[in-house]
Design a protein around this motif. Structure first.
Motif, short mmCIF file in Angstrom:
data_model
loop_
_atom_site.label_atom_id
_atom_site.label_comp_id
_atom_site.label_asym_id
_atom_site.label_seq_id
_atom_site.Cartn_x
_atom_site.Cartn_y
_atom_site.Cartn_z
N ILE A 14 20.04 -3.77 -15.66
CA ILE A 14 20.18 -3.91 -14.22
C ILE A 14 18.89 -3.47 -13.55
O ILE A 14 18.33 -2.43 -13.92
CB ILE A 14 21.36 -3.08 -13.69
N PRO A 63 26.15 -12.90 -11.53
CA PRO A 63 27.21 -12.51 -10.60
C PRO A 63 27.87 -13.75 -10.00
O PRO A 63 27.23 -14.76 -9.77
CB PRO A 63 26.47 -11.73 -9.51
N ASP A 64 29.16 -13.66 -9.78
CA ASP A 64 29.90 -14.75 -9.13
C ASP A 64 29.66 -14.65 -7.63
O ASP A 64 29.92 -13.60 -7.03
CB ASP A 64 31.38 -14.62 -9.44
N GLY A 115 32.42 -13.23 -5.61
CA GLY A 115 32.78 -11.83 -5.79
C GLY A 115 34.14 -11.66 -6.43
O GLY A 115 34.74 -12.59 -6.93
N LYS A 168 39.26 -13.50 -8.19
CA LYS A 168 38.22 -14.06 -7.31
C LYS A 168 38.70 -14.08 -5.87
O LYS A 168 39.85 -14.40 -5.59
CB LYS A 168 37.84 -15.46 -7.76
#
Length: 69
Positions: free
Chosen positions: A30, A56-57, A60, A67
């Motif tokens: 990260i 990352p989606d 979120g 989701k």
């Protein structure tokens, strides 16, 4: 599993954490600087690690792990 090499290779701007049962299935890096992350990933590949195609989606997740709509 060689994760110690990646822990040592992480710079001030990169945090590396081995993950998984026993601490060796995968590792997560990260950081805030995309160029620095790319450089770290290149070093990881030199140590025989592979990049996994994850991101990352943009939708979120919520606190239940589902989701958001």
């Amino acid at each position: 599993a060689g994760h110690d090499k990646l822990v040592a290779a992480a710079s001030d701007g990169i945090v590396y954490k081995p993950c998984g049962a026993g601490g060796g299935d995968v590792g997560v890096a990260i950081g805030r600087d995309p160029a620095e992350l790319a450089s770290f990933a290149d070093r990881a590949e030199q140590f025989g690690f592979s990049r996994l195609p994850v991101a990352p989606d943009p939708m979120g997740v919520d606190s239940n792990g589902t989701k958001n709509a």
